[in-house]
Write a protein that holds these residues in place. Sequence first.
Motif, mmCIF file in Angstrom:
data_model
loop_
_atom_site.group_PDB
_atom_site.id
_atom_site.type_symbol
_atom_site.label_atom_id
_atom_site.label_comp_id
_atom_site.label_asym_id
_atom_site.label_seq_id
_atom_site.Cartn_x
_atom_site.Cartn_y
_atom_site.Cartn_z
ATOM 1 N N LYS A 1 -57.191 -6.912 40.644
ATOM 2 C CA LYS A 1 -57.131 -5.454 40.587
ATOM 3 C C LYS A 1 -55.818 -4.932 40.014
ATOM 4 N N GLY A 2 -54.718 -5.520 40.411
ATOM 5 C CA GLY A 2 -53.412 -5.033 39.987
ATOM 6 C C GLY A 2 -53.058 -5.379 38.553
ATOM 7 N N SER A 3 -53.910 -6.160 37.883
ATOM 8 C CA SER A 3 -53.587 -6.572 36.513
ATOM 9 C C SER A 3 -54.023 -5.547 35.475
ATOM 10 N N PHE A 4 -54.898 -4.613 35.855
ATOM 11 C CA PHE A 4 -55.359 -3.595 34.909
ATOM 12 C C PHE A 4 -54.305 -2.499 34.768
ATOM 13 N N LEU A 5 -54.099 -2.049 33.547
ATOM 14 C CA LEU A 5 -53.051 -1.067 33.279
ATOM 15 C C LEU A 5 -53.514 0.375 33.474
ATOM 16 N N HIS A 6 -54.829 0.626 33.467
ATOM 17 C CA HIS A 6 -55.352 1.967 33.681
ATOM 18 C C HIS A 6 -56.003 2.053 35.047
ATOM 19 N N ASP A 7 -55.958 3.239 35.650
ATOM 20 C CA ASP A 7 -56.591 3.441 36.944
ATOM 21 C C ASP A 7 -58.097 3.223 36.832
ATOM 22 N N ALA A 8 -58.700 2.793 37.919
ATOM 23 C CA ALA A 8 -60.144 2.592 37.949
ATOM 24 C C ALA A 8 -60.854 3.902 37.630
ATOM 25 N N GLY A 9 -61.760 3.865 36.683
ATOM 26 C CA GLY A 9 -62.511 5.061 36.317
ATOM 27 C C GLY A 9 -61.875 5.880 35.222
ATOM 28 N N SER A 10 -60.718 5.466 34.726
ATOM 29 C CA SER A 10 -60.050 6.224 33.675
ATOM 30 C C SER A 10 -60.842 6.178 32.381
ATOM 31 N N SER A 11 -60.980 7.323 31.712
ATOM 32 C CA SER A 11 -61.701 7.365 30.435
ATOM 33 C C SER A 11 -60.923 6.628 29.343
ATOM 34 N N LYS A 12 -59.628 6.420 29.545
ATOM 35 C CA LYS A 12 -58.830 5.696 28.566
ATOM 36 C C LYS A 12 -59.130 4.206 28.607
ATOM 37 N N ASP A 13 -59.646 3.739 29.729
ATOM 38 C CA ASP A 13 -59.902 2.309 29.890
ATOM 39 C C ASP A 13 -61.167 1.880 29.162
ATOM 40 N N SER A 14 -62.272 2.614 29.371
ATOM 41 C CA SER A 14 -63.542 2.271 28.707
ATOM 42 C C SER A 14 -64.268 3.552 28.325
ATOM 43 N N PRO A 15 -63.785 4.238 27.279
ATOM 44 C CA PRO A 15 -64.382 5.519 26.885
ATOM 45 C C PRO A 15 -65.858 5.391 26.517
ATOM 46 N N GLY A 16 -66.643 6.358 26.973
ATOM 47 C CA GLY A 16 -68.055 6.403 26.624
ATOM 48 C C GLY A 16 -68.939 5.578 27.515
ATOM 49 N N LEU A 17 -68.357 4.818 28.452
ATOM 50 C CA LEU A 17 -69.142 3.968 29.338
ATOM 51 C C LEU A 17 -69.116 4.507 30.753
ATOM 52 N N ARG A 18 -70.108 4.072 31.537
ATOM 53 C CA ARG A 18 -70.128 4.404 32.964
ATOM 54 C C ARG A 18 -68.940 3.701 33.605
ATOM 55 N N ARG A 19 -68.072 4.460 34.237
ATOM 56 C CA ARG A 19 -66.806 3.898 34.679
ATOM 57 C C ARG A 19 -66.733 3.710 36.193
ATOM 58 N N ASN A 20 -67.841 3.368 36.813
ATOM 59 C CA ASN A 20 -67.836 3.065 38.240
ATOM 60 C C ASN A 20 -67.445 1.607 38.400
ATOM 61 N N VAL A 21 -66.147 1.345 38.487
ATOM 62 C CA VAL A 21 -65.624 -0.014 38.530
ATOM 63 C C VAL A 21 -66.122 -0.724 39.782
ATOM 64 N N VAL A 22 -66.524 -1.985 39.629
ATOM 65 C CA VAL A 22 -67.026 -2.765 40.762
ATOM 66 C C VAL A 22 -65.855 -3.454 41.453
ATOM 67 N N GLN A 23 -65.642 -3.124 42.706
ATOM 68 C CA GLN A 23 -64.570 -3.729 43.495
ATOM 69 C C GLN A 23 -65.111 -4.961 44.220
ATOM 70 N N ARG A 24 -64.354 -6.053 44.201
ATOM 71 C CA ARG A 24 -64.751 -7.287 44.865
ATOM 72 C C ARG A 24 -63.883 -7.544 46.088
ATOM 73 N N ARG A 25 -64.441 -8.267 47.047
ATOM 74 C CA ARG A 25 -63.727 -8.516 48.299
ATOM 75 C C ARG A 25 -62.491 -9.385 48.114
#
Length: 266
Positions: A175-199
């Motif tokens: 989780k901490g390796s991604f540079l953009h916040d979860a759900g940010s449009s800058k991370d994956s523009p145009g896509l459904r941005r409901n990031v899947v969190q794992r245990r």
Amino acid sequence: MTPPRRRGTGGGRRAQRNEAARLTEQLMDAGFNKRQVGEILGRNPSLVSQFFSKNKGAAFTEALRAVVQEVQAGGPRDIASLKALAAGYVQPRVNRDGYKARVRGKDRRRAEKTVKDRRGRPVLGADGKPVKTWASSLAKAGRQHIASGASRLRPVVEDAAAAGGKIAFTVRAPKGSFLHDAGSSKDSPGLRRNVVQRRDGSEERAYADNTGGPGMGNEGFDAQEFKAMVDAAGGDVAAAVQGWLIDNERIRPGTQISHLEIRGWS
């Protein structure tokens, strides 16, 4: 006399729907009906109705999420391709004691479509049977397979490139390796941005070149350009994806991808 049962106002009913119902609703908004959703999941449409009426469908949320993501990324919309995609996520039925069968989902899937002429009629081959051609492919790789070069991912890229198709992928990393916040449009523009969190503290995020938004064209990475990137990485798809994520400032340098899924379509 028994007073009539009072019905709820319904105002909060949509908000109370489970994830399976909400994802199904997104597919219906995209033009699919419950019968088609059931076919994609390999189940009877009556079960799909129970996502709404009986709060069922927990076993199908990952499959539905993958299908919604594919549709929004501009991927194939034919039932055969989406069914092949969903099959890799559908959890097996449990037995009478509540235990899941020890059946492992396939790590690679391939779908074909019937070739049709200008009038929409199937083209027949010399054997009198309809001619079929590649429509879509999906392949997954876990940590161990990625470390060995993730060879099962390359045929997806090659098929898509040969057909002049598109590519999208989903990665799992800490989780901490991604540079953009979860759900940010800058991370994956145009896509459904409901990031899947794992245990285990990791996240799954999807990427495709769809900066114009769903339905606006420019959907998915150009497969031939993607293949060139893979070739430059010595044929290692995981290394190519990792390089793209770093070069495009999506993850921190040195981040190791633990899981990778590649999807291609024509």
